[in-house]
Design a protein around this motif. Structure first.
Motif, PDB file in Angstrom:
ATOM      1  N   MET A 199       0.849  -1.182   0.000  1.00 24.24           N
ATOM      2  CA  MET A 199       0.000   0.000   0.000  1.00 24.24           C
ATOM      3  C   MET A 199       0.890   1.239   0.000  1.00 24.24           C
ATOM      4  O   MET A 199       1.863   1.315   0.741  1.00 24.24           O
ATOM      5  CB  MET A 199      -0.871  -0.039   1.257  1.00 24.24           C
ATOM      6  CG  MET A 199      -1.782   1.102   1.415  1.00 24.24           C
ATOM      7  SD  MET A 199      -3.299   0.697   0.588  1.00 24.24           S
ATOM      8  CE  MET A 199      -4.156   2.196   0.713  1.00 24.24           C
ATOM      9  N   TYR A 200       0.561   2.172  -0.846  1.00 27.64           N
ATOM     10  CA  TYR A 200       1.335   3.408  -0.907  1.00 27.64           C
ATOM     11  C   TYR A 200       0.404   4.586  -1.127  1.00 27.64           C
ATOM     12  O   TYR A 200      -0.736   4.438  -1.536  1.00 27.64           O
ATOM     13  CB  TYR A 200       2.391   3.341  -2.010  1.00 27.64           C
ATOM     14  CG  TYR A 200       1.816   3.250  -3.398  1.00 27.64           C
ATOM     15  CD1 TYR A 200       1.528   4.399  -4.118  1.00 27.64           C
ATOM     16  CD2 TYR A 200       1.542   2.024  -3.982  1.00 27.64           C
ATOM     17  CE1 TYR A 200       0.993   4.323  -5.384  1.00 27.64           C
ATOM     18  CE2 TYR A 200       1.013   1.935  -5.247  1.00 27.64           C
ATOM     19  CZ  TYR A 200       0.740   3.083  -5.947  1.00 27.64           C
ATOM     20  OH  TYR A 200       0.206   3.015  -7.197  1.00 27.64           O
ATOM     21  N   GLU A 201       0.956   5.768  -0.847  1.00 25.05           N
ATOM     22  CA  GLU A 201       0.175   7.002  -0.971  1.00 25.05           C
ATOM     23  C   GLU A 201       1.105   8.112  -1.441  1.00 25.05           C
ATOM     24  O   GLU A 201       2.262   8.189  -1.025  1.00 25.05           O
ATOM     25  CB  GLU A 201      -0.418   7.327   0.397  1.00 25.05           C
ATOM     26  CG  GLU A 201      -1.178   8.608   0.503  1.00 25.05           C
ATOM     27  CD  GLU A 201      -1.632   8.863   1.936  1.00 25.05           C
ATOM     28  OE1 GLU A 201      -1.735  10.038   2.299  1.00 25.05           O
ATOM     29  OE2 GLU A 201      -1.863   7.886   2.679  1.00 25.05           O
ATOM     30  N   PHE A 202       0.601   8.987  -2.312  1.00 33.51           N
ATOM     31  CA  PHE A 202       1.350  10.146  -2.791  1.00 33.51           C
ATOM     32  C   PHE A 202       0.714  11.413  -2.246  1.00 33.51           C
ATOM     33  O   PHE A 202      -0.509  11.500  -2.125  1.00 33.51           O
ATOM     34  CB  PHE A 202       1.316  10.222  -4.326  1.00 33.51           C
ATOM     35  CG  PHE A 202       2.449   9.507  -4.968  1.00 33.51           C
ATOM     36  CD1 PHE A 202       3.545  10.201  -5.433  1.00 33.51           C
ATOM     37  CD2 PHE A 202       2.430   8.133  -5.105  1.00 33.51           C
ATOM     38  CE1 PHE A 202       4.607   9.545  -6.024  1.00 33.51           C
ATOM     39  CE2 PHE A 202       3.476   7.463  -5.699  1.00 33.51           C
ATOM     40  CZ  PHE A 202       4.570   8.170  -6.163  1.00 33.51           C
ATOM     41  N   ASP A 203       1.556  12.414  -1.964  1.00 30.12           N
ATOM     42  CA  ASP A 203       1.062  13.716  -1.532  1.00 30.12           C
ATOM     43  C   ASP A 203       1.967  14.778  -2.149  1.00 30.12           C
ATOM     44  O   ASP A 203       3.054  15.055  -1.647  1.00 30.12           O
ATOM     45  CB  ASP A 203       1.065  13.801  -0.005  1.00 30.12           C
ATOM     46  CG  ASP A 203       0.431  15.069   0.526  1.00 30.12           C
ATOM     47  OD1 ASP A 203       0.237  16.029  -0.254  1.00 30.12           O
ATOM     48  OD2 ASP A 203       0.130  15.110   1.726  1.00 30.12           O
ATOM     49  N   TYR A 204       1.513  15.326  -3.269  1.00 32.96           N
ATOM     50  CA  TYR A 204       2.314  16.325  -3.976  1.00 32.96           C
ATOM     51  C   TYR A 204       2.300  17.672  -3.254  1.00 32.96           C
ATOM     52  O   TYR A 204       3.316  18.366  -3.205  1.00 32.96           O
ATOM     53  CB  TYR A 204       1.814  16.500  -5.410  1.00 32.96           C
ATOM     54  CG  TYR A 204       1.917  15.242  -6.247  1.00 32.96           C
ATOM     55  CD1 TYR A 204       3.147  14.783  -6.694  1.00 32.96           C
ATOM     56  CD2 TYR A 204       0.786  14.520  -6.594  1.00 32.96           C
ATOM     57  CE1 TYR A 204       3.254  13.632  -7.463  1.00 32.96           C
ATOM     58  CE2 TYR A 204       0.876  13.366  -7.364  1.00 32.96           C
ATOM     59  CZ  TYR A 204       2.114  12.929  -7.791  1.00 32.96           C
ATOM     60  OH  TYR A 204       2.214  11.789  -8.548  1.00 32.96           O
TER      61      TYR A 204
END
Length: 89
Positions: free
Chosen positions: A1-6
């Motif tokens: 599981m991964y998440e991006f936050d630009y």
């Protein structure tokens, strides 16, 4: 599981903030030379700790990602972040 936050990444002067399991990484993309980047590890609260090599980042990516398709997708998403003109920007 991964998440991006630009958005959070840009407040730290980086292109992407990637959360993989319980690890946090930042990537700063540079417009010149094309394809160059700096990689950083962060603490669990998302605070930058130290610069790491691309090899170390890829090692962690291979350890923490669920499968090869996630790795490919993560690398593609990293490329969508803001490009900076220099390391100092």
């Amino acid at each position: 599981m991964y998440e991006f936050d630009y958005a959070s990444a840009e407040t730290e002067g980086c292109s992407s903030k990637i959360i993989l399991d319980d690890r946090v990484f930042y990537v700063k993309l540079l417009s010149s030379p094309i394809g160059s980047a700096k990689y950083f590890s962060a603490d669990k609260d998302g605070h930058l700790q130290k610069e790491i090599s691309k090899s170390e980042f890829l090692l962690w990516l291979n350890i923490l990602a669920d499968n090869d398709s996630d790795i490919k997708e993560i690398l593609e998403k990293i490329g969508q972040g803001k490009k900076y003109n220099s390391f100092c920007e």
